[in-house]
Design an enzyme around this catalytic site. Structure first.
Site, PDB file in Angstrom:
ATOM      1  CG  MET A  30     -37.301  54.965  -4.327  1.00 14.61           C
ATOM      2  SD  MET A  30     -36.649  53.318  -4.029  1.00 14.61           S
ATOM      3  CE  MET A  30     -37.728  52.340  -5.014  1.00 14.61           C
ATOM      4  CB  ALA A  32     -38.452  56.404 -12.563  1.00 10.80           C
ATOM      5  CG  HIS A  37     -44.027  59.262  -8.336  1.00 14.24           C
ATOM      6  ND1 HIS A  37     -43.614  58.528  -9.426  1.00 14.24           N
ATOM      7  CD2 HIS A  37     -43.567  58.597  -7.243  1.00 14.24           C
ATOM      8  CE1 HIS A  37     -42.947  57.472  -9.009  1.00 14.24           C
ATOM      9  NE2 HIS A  37     -42.904  57.480  -7.699  1.00 14.24           N
ATOM     10  CD  GLN A  61     -36.857  51.149  -0.819  1.00 11.85           C
ATOM     11  OE1 GLN A  61     -36.633  52.145  -0.148  1.00 11.85           O
ATOM     12  NE2 GLN A  61     -38.012  50.988  -1.455  1.00 11.85           N
ATOM     13  CE  LYS A 149     -48.222  49.789  -8.131  1.00 11.02           C
ATOM     14  NZ  LYS A 149     -46.912  49.606  -7.569  1.00 11.02           N
ATOM     15  CB  SER A 185     -45.535  50.741 -11.097  1.00 11.60           C
ATOM     16  OG  SER A 185     -44.247  50.275 -10.769  1.00 11.60           O
ATOM     17  CB  SER A 186     -40.878  53.785 -11.352  1.00 12.42           C
ATOM     18  OG  SER A 186     -41.343  54.888 -10.621  1.00 12.42           O
ATOM     19  NE  ARG A 187     -39.624  47.266  -9.013  1.00 11.07           N
ATOM     20  CZ  ARG A 187     -39.709  47.891  -7.834  1.00 11.07           C
ATOM     21  NH1 ARG A 187     -40.781  48.604  -7.546  1.00 11.07           N
ATOM     22  NH2 ARG A 187     -38.724  47.803  -6.954  1.00 11.07           N
TER      23      ARG A 187
HETATM   24  O1  PAF Z   1     -42.305  54.017  -2.196  1.00  8.44           O
HETATM   25  C1  PAF Z   1     -41.146  54.336  -2.532  1.00  8.44           C
HETATM   26  O2  PAF Z   1     -40.887  54.870  -3.615  1.00  8.44           O
HETATM   27  C2  PAF Z   1     -40.009  54.028  -1.575  1.00  8.44           C
HETATM   28  O3  PAF Z   1     -40.216  52.830  -0.907  1.00  8.44           O
HETATM   29  C3  PAF Z   1     -39.728  55.174  -0.580  1.00  8.44           C
HETATM   30  C4  PAF Z   1     -40.911  55.407   0.344  1.00  8.44           C
HETATM   31  C5  PAF Z   1     -39.416  56.447  -1.349  1.00  8.44           C
HETATM   32  C6  PAF Z   1     -38.520  54.826   0.284  1.00  8.44           C
HETATM   33  O4  PAF Z   1     -37.384  54.631  -0.486  1.00  8.44           O
END
Ligand code: PAF
Length: 282
Positions: A30, A32, A37, A61, A149, A185-187
């Site tokens: 997603m 960020a 990643h 989601q 994670k 985490s991006s958050r």
């Molecule tokens: O883990 C994530 O970043 C999201 O849940 C994913 C797998 C990209 C689906 O939007």
């Protein structure tokens, strides 16, 4: 590196790959992007002939509209990082591309989604199931990379792949942490400097619980003690601290050192909801 925006563009690109034994690897994200990643991306680049990263903040989601609105975004920076990492293609679809109409389909992952993230974020795994299925159908990867994670998400995606017979090999990549233990985490970008210090309680609690369990303390006692510690930490609100069998994703009441188990935790630190997990005997 080439950026593309639609499934039709990818179909054209893909039709030019003629090599035999060619493998396509996908890292769904997603955006960020952080070092966690980039671990997934590095494994994808290494293991696949063609690497694809998707960047799409999937609205369906998010059960909390504020979490969606405040989800960090840094597309230009992300693209630079991916280029440096040697990625071949980046898929950056718009919402209307992925959802030309409202999706009526609903996934029910059964008991896996009745607990923890599924219980605290109703509809979350349905949204994940739909977007991941769409990405799998559009990109048609041979390999797909996900982070450990999001342990429950991993269990859900394993089910999805099995139940819908996606011919895709899943690769699960360990969690990357800051030197003090905070899971990337991006958050985390949304944490104030003060909250950044407070959020260490998540990792430290899992390490303490692990130590006590291996010393022979009963899980329910450990869990009670950790809940009390969270109550004394102002500005931090514990949602759950549970012992889990990570494949079927079942809650456990007792620790067995011979069984595969993980501790899972979720807490609000200020306005930011964080999750983490620790495999105890992997
Ligand atoms: O883990 C994530 O970043 C999201 O849940 C994913 C797998 C990209 C689906 O939007």
């Amino acid at each position: 590196m080439q950026v593309f925006y639609t499934g039709a563009e990818w179909a054209t690109i893909r039709s030019n790959f003629h090599a035999e034994n060619l493998s396509i690897g996908l890292v769904p994200t997603m955006g960020a992007l952080h070092e966690g990643h980039l671990d997934l991306v590095a494994q994808c680049v290494k293991a696949s002939t063609i690497s694809v990263v998707s960047i799409f903040v999937n609205p369906i989601q998010f059960n909390n509209p504020e979490d969606f609105e405040k989800y960090p975004s840094s597309l230009q920076e992300d693209l630079e990082l991916l280029e440096k990492a040697g990625v071949d293609y980046v898929f950056v679809p718009e919402v209307k591309t992925m959802y030309p109409q409202e999706t009526k389909l609903r996934f029910d992952f059964g008991s896996v989604e009745r607990i923890l993230e599924g219980a605290f974020r109703p509809g979350h795994f349905n949204g994940v199931g739909i977007i991941v299925s769409k990405l799998f159908n559009i990109i048609q990867p041979d390999l797909a990379f996900f982070g450990q994670k999001d342990l429950q998400q991993v269990a859900v995606i394993k089910r999805l792949v099995q139940d819908l017979s996606f011919p895709i090999e899943l690769k699960i990549v360990p969690t990357r942490r800051e030197t003090d233990g905070l899971a990337l985490s991006s958050r985390n970008r949304r944490l104030s400097p003060e909250d950044r210090k407070k959020c260490l309680i998540l990792y430290e609690s899992m390490i303490l619980a692990q130590k006590e369990l291996f010393e022979g303390k009963k899980w329910l006692e450990v869990q009670g003690e950790i809940s009390q510690n969270f109550k004394h930490c102002e500005g931090v609100e514990l949602e759950y601290f549970e012992l889990v069998e990570p494949d079927q994703f079942e809650l456990l009441n007792e620790f067995d050192p011979n069984q595969k188990v993980s501790i899972c935790v979720a807490a609000y630190v200020g306005p930011v909801r964080l999750i983490d997990n620790l495999p105890l005997n992997a």
